[in-house]
Write a protein that holds these residues in place. Structure first.
Motif, PDB file in Angstrom:
ATOM      1  N   PHE A  58     -16.057 -60.158 -20.908  1.00 46.20           N
ATOM      2  CA  PHE A  58     -16.669 -59.669 -19.680  1.00 46.20           C
ATOM      3  C   PHE A  58     -16.517 -58.145 -19.616  1.00 46.20           C
ATOM      4  N   PRO A  59     -17.623 -57.418 -19.489  1.00 51.48           N
ATOM      5  CA  PRO A  59     -17.519 -55.944 -19.397  1.00 51.48           C
ATOM      6  C   PRO A  59     -17.096 -55.509 -17.997  1.00 51.48           C
ATOM      7  N   ILE A  60     -16.297 -54.449 -17.939  1.00 54.50           N
ATOM      8  CA  ILE A  60     -15.908 -53.853 -16.661  1.00 54.50           C
ATOM      9  C   ILE A  60     -16.997 -52.857 -16.263  1.00 54.50           C
ATOM     10  N   PRO A  61     -17.518 -52.936 -15.039  1.00 56.63           N
ATOM     11  CA  PRO A  61     -18.618 -52.045 -14.632  1.00 56.63           C
ATOM     12  C   PRO A  61     -18.233 -50.570 -14.754  1.00 56.63           C
ATOM     13  N   GLU A  62     -19.203 -49.798 -15.234  1.00 55.80           N
ATOM     14  CA  GLU A  62     -19.030 -48.346 -15.328  1.00 55.80           C
ATOM     15  C   GLU A  62     -19.999 -47.617 -14.391  1.00 55.80           C
ATOM     16  N   GLN A  63     -21.007 -48.354 -13.906  1.00 60.13           N
ATOM     17  CA  GLN A  63     -22.034 -47.748 -13.065  1.00 60.13           C
ATOM     18  C   GLN A  63     -22.001 -48.418 -11.693  1.00 60.13           C
ATOM     19  N   PHE A  64     -22.163 -47.623 -10.649  1.00 54.94           N
ATOM     20  CA  PHE A  64     -22.053 -48.141  -9.289  1.00 54.94           C
ATOM     21  C   PHE A  64     -23.235 -47.659  -8.446  1.00 54.94           C
ATOM     22  N   LYS A  65     -23.550 -48.466  -7.455  1.00 53.21           N
ATOM     23  CA  LYS A  65     -24.616 -48.117  -6.520  1.00 53.21           C
ATOM     24  C   LYS A  65     -24.007 -47.958  -5.131  1.00 53.21           C
ATOM     25  N   THR A  66     -24.338 -46.871  -4.451  1.00 52.09           N
ATOM     26  CA  THR A  66     -23.810 -46.588  -3.122  1.00 52.09           C
ATOM     27  C   THR A  66     -24.968 -46.444  -2.141  1.00 52.09           C
ATOM     28  N   VAL A  67     -24.865 -47.145  -1.016  1.00 51.61           N
ATOM     29  CA  VAL A  67     -25.888 -47.064   0.020  1.00 51.61           C
ATOM     30  C   VAL A  67     -25.216 -46.722   1.341  1.00 51.61           C
ATOM     31  N   LEU A  68     -26.004 -46.142   2.230  1.00 57.24           N
ATOM     32  CA  LEU A  68     -25.514 -45.764   3.546  1.00 57.24           C
ATOM     33  C   LEU A  68     -25.619 -46.958   4.485  1.00 57.24           C
ATOM     34  N   ASN A  69     -24.529 -47.255   5.190  1.00 54.60           N
ATOM     35  CA  ASN A  69     -24.538 -48.359   6.145  1.00 54.60           C
ATOM     36  C   ASN A  69     -25.494 -48.061   7.296  1.00 54.60           C
ATOM     37  N   LYS A  70     -26.035 -49.108   7.878  1.00 50.95           N
ATOM     38  CA  LYS A  70     -26.923 -48.973   9.035  1.00 50.95           C
ATOM     39  C   LYS A  70     -26.335 -49.732  10.215  1.00 50.95           C
ATOM     40  N   PRO A  71     -26.088 -49.056  11.353  1.00 56.94           N
ATOM     41  CA  PRO A  71     -26.255 -47.606  11.551  1.00 56.94           C
ATOM     42  C   PRO A  71     -25.280 -46.815  10.690  1.00 56.94           C
ATOM     43  N   PRO A  72     -25.519 -45.490  10.501  1.00 58.33           N
ATOM     44  CA  PRO A  72     -24.671 -44.703   9.573  1.00 58.33           C
ATOM     45  C   PRO A  72     -23.214 -44.640  10.021  1.00 58.33           C
ATOM     46  N   THR A  73     -22.423 -45.565   9.511  1.00 55.20           N
ATOM     47  CA  THR A  73     -20.993 -45.580   9.844  1.00 55.20           C
ATOM     48  C   THR A  73     -20.135 -45.390   8.606  1.00 55.20           C
ATOM     49  N   GLY A  74     -20.750 -45.248   7.460  1.00 53.99           N
ATOM     50  CA  GLY A  74     -19.994 -45.096   6.229  1.00 53.99           C
ATOM     51  C   GLY A  74     -20.843 -45.478   5.037  1.00 53.99           C
ATOM     52  N   LEU A  75     -20.195 -45.725   3.921  1.00 54.95           N
ATOM     53  CA  LEU A  75     -20.891 -46.054   2.672  1.00 54.95           C
ATOM     54  C   LEU A  75     -20.440 -47.414   2.166  1.00 54.95           C
ATOM     55  N   THR A  76     -21.343 -48.082   1.460  1.00 52.80           N
ATOM     56  CA  THR A  76     -21.021 -49.336   0.792  1.00 52.80           C
ATOM     57  C   THR A  76     -21.326 -49.166  -0.691  1.00 52.80           C
ATOM     58  N   THR A  77     -20.339 -49.409  -1.535  1.00 52.22           N
ATOM     59  CA  THR A  77     -20.478 -49.216  -2.977  1.00 52.22           C
ATOM     60  C   THR A  77     -20.311 -50.559  -3.675  1.00 52.22           C
ATOM     61  N   SER A  78     -21.204 -50.826  -4.606  1.00 52.46           N
ATOM     62  CA  SER A  78     -21.133 -52.071  -5.377  1.00 52.46           C
ATOM     63  C   SER A  78     -21.414 -51.779  -6.832  1.00 52.46           C
ATOM     64  N   PRO A  79     -20.806 -52.535  -7.742  1.00 47.29           N
ATOM     65  CA  PRO A  79     -21.049 -52.293  -9.177  1.00 47.29           C
ATOM     66  C   PRO A  79     -22.447 -52.726  -9.567  1.00 47.29           C
ATOM     67  N   VAL A  80     -22.998 -52.028 -10.553  1.00 44.55           N
ATOM     68  CA  VAL A  80     -24.291 -52.391 -11.115  1.00 44.55           C
ATOM     69  C   VAL A  80     -24.033 -53.181 -12.388  1.00 44.55           C
ATOM     70  N   GLU A  81     -24.412 -54.442 -12.381  1.00 42.80           N
ATOM     71  CA  GLU A  81     -24.136 -55.310 -13.503  1.00 42.80           C
ATOM     72  C   GLU A  81     -24.996 -54.921 -14.698  1.00 42.80           C
ATOM     73  N   SER A  82     -24.408 -55.044 -15.887  1.00 38.13           N
ATOM     74  CA  SER A  82     -25.140 -54.738 -17.105  1.00 38.13           C
ATOM     75  C   SER A  82     -26.124 -55.863 -17.402  1.00 38.13           C
ATOM     76  N   THR A  83     -27.366 -55.511 -17.762  1.00 39.06           N
ATOM     77  CA  THR A  83     -28.380 -56.510 -18.081  1.00 39.06           C
ATOM     78  C   THR A  83     -28.683 -56.548 -19.570  1.00 39.06           C
ATOM     79  N   GLY A  84     -27.876 -55.789 -20.353  1.00 35.46           N
ATOM     80  CA  GLY A  84     -28.129 -55.745 -21.782  1.00 35.46           C
ATOM     81  C   GLY A  84     -27.627 -56.967 -22.494  1.00 35.46           C
TER      82      GLY A  84
END
Length: 422
Positions: A396-422
């Motif tokens: 199982f690979p450990i994620p190296e790439q992450f996606k961050t989005v702004l919470n709605k309403p803007p109260t902070g950030l939510t970050t989640s790993p981007v799974e490898s599709t290779g």
């Protein structure tokens, strides 16, 4: 002003850090006393610089020895107290305290301070994660230390932008210029490198540009006898520039990780610490009869394999390349720092695997270690291999790439790993 600025730093941010350290007590307070000594020593060095001219390189090494010893004492305290409950606190300081070495850095010491501040962030994040719900004093302590180094960076940028400023007085002051007429004009300047211009250089350049049309007043007029389209013979001279051959051998890039193995190999026990350094091509490194409070520290080894038998406190691989470690049981963690292409296999139990600034790390787990916690930072090509019933491993690979989005309403950030599709 330089001395007053540094004293303000010590009376403000440094005192805040020291007061919080004393509140937490124990190893943190003892470590903070060493940090205070280092800052006091640096103040004396800055006062010395304000009273004399810049020393020679050899003399500067001697003058900086005391500061170097203070920094070493801080880092050695961490190494001698790896079993401490506040090991992450000690590591945060030890990893970033080399920031005080800015006095020997030129021409950009301020970015160096920031780089050292960032180096300790891995451990300050650990402290925040562990203590943010338990005791807010630890959170304030982390912020105070990071703020202290940030203020040190701002101080260096303001008073010592291109390096520690020496007064030019006292011992070693340059002799006055000899009497006589004006010196001969200097030779023509080479082409200007705008990227490396100082602020003063750029200001002078822009002042020339801002002359407008007057800037061309000193140019010589090109007459018809100087024009090549009217005088073809002018083109017969040597070419002013010849491109470099594309077949020229490229300069080899430095090898990351282990660096130059220019020191004799070491395999020794120093109290609770097993020191393994500069081993090359040795696949028979074995640590036996170790005690539970012992730590194995492997530094700048290449193409080597280490076996640790029994149950010990922890294992650290620092700046190693193409190395492997196999161990039975660990009380705390196995750490990989600044490594390249490393592997580990646990036969029994390991609570934590820490990976920092490492490229290429294979983690082979046992059935007993499936609840392991893996913490990674600034690393790549990491894989966890989990044993299956048939004796094989699932990877199982450990994620190296992450996606961050702004919470709605803007109260902070939510970050989640981007799974490898290779």
């Amino acid at each position: 002003m330089s001395i007053n600025g540094y004293q303000d730093l010590m009376q403000g941010p440094l005192q805040s850090y020291l007061q919080l350290s004393n509140q937490l007590g124990g190893d943190i307070a003892s470590h903070a006393n060493l940090v205070n000594d280092a800052f006091q020593e640096q103040l004396r060095y800055i006062q010395l610089a304000a009273s004399r001219s810049k020393p020679s390189d050899g003399e500067q090494v001697q003058l900086l020895k005391s500061t170097s010893d203070k920094i070493s004492a801080i880092q050695q305290y961490r190494e001698k107290n790896r079993a401490s409950n506040f090991f992450n606190h000690l590591s945060a300081i030890s990893e970033s305290i080399p920031a005080l070495g800015w006095v020997a850095v030129a021409p950009t010491p301020a970015p160096y301070v920031k780089e050292m501040n960032d180096a300790g962030q891995f451990y300050t994040n650990r402290v925040l994660k562990e203590w943010k719900e338990k005791d807010k004093t630890h959170v304030e302590w982390c912020r105070a230390w990071v703020q202290l180094l940030s203020d040190l960076q701002a101080y260096v940028k303001q008073y010592h932008t291109t390096g520690l400023v020496w007064s030019g007085k006292g011992a070693g002051a340059p002799p006055p210029p000899p009497p006589g007429g004006m010196p001969p004009p200097p030779p023509a300047l080479p082409e200007v490198d705008f990227a490396n211009m100082t602020a003063d250089d750029r200001s002078a350049l822009f002042a020339e540009i801002n002359k407008g049309e007057a800037i061309t007043s000193s140019l010589r007029k090109v007459t018809s006898d100087m024009q090549t389209h009217k005088n073809p013979q002018l083109r017969q001279g040597p070419a002013p520039f010849k491109a470099a051959s594309s077949t020229a051998p490229a300069k080899a890039l430095p090898t990351p990780g282990a660096g130059q193995l220019d020191k004799p190999p070491v395999f020794a026990r120093d109290g609770k610490k097993w020191v393994i350094e500069y081993q090359k091509g040795n696949s028979n490194l074995v640590v036996e009869n170790a005690e539970m409070n012992n730590v194995v520290y492997m530094f700048r080894c290449r193409d080597s394999a280490l076996t640790v038998r029994g149950k010990i406190n922890g294992v650290v691989l620092d700046s190693c390349t193409k190395c492997a470690v196999v161990f039975d049981n660990l009380v705390s963690s196995v750490e990989f720092v600044n490594c390249q292409s490393v592997q580990m296999q646990v036969l029994g139990k390991v609570p934590t695997v820490s990976i920092d600034k490492t490229d290429g790390c294979q983690i082979y787990l046992s059935q007993e270690s499936l609840d392991v916690e893996i913490v990674s930072s600034k690393s790549s090509e990491m894989n966890v291999l989990v044993p299956k019933a048939n004796g094989d491993y699932a990877e199982f690979p450990i994620p190296e790439q992450f996606k961050t989005v702004l919470n709605k309403p803007p109260t902070g950030l939510t970050t989640s790993p981007v799974e490898s599709t290779g």
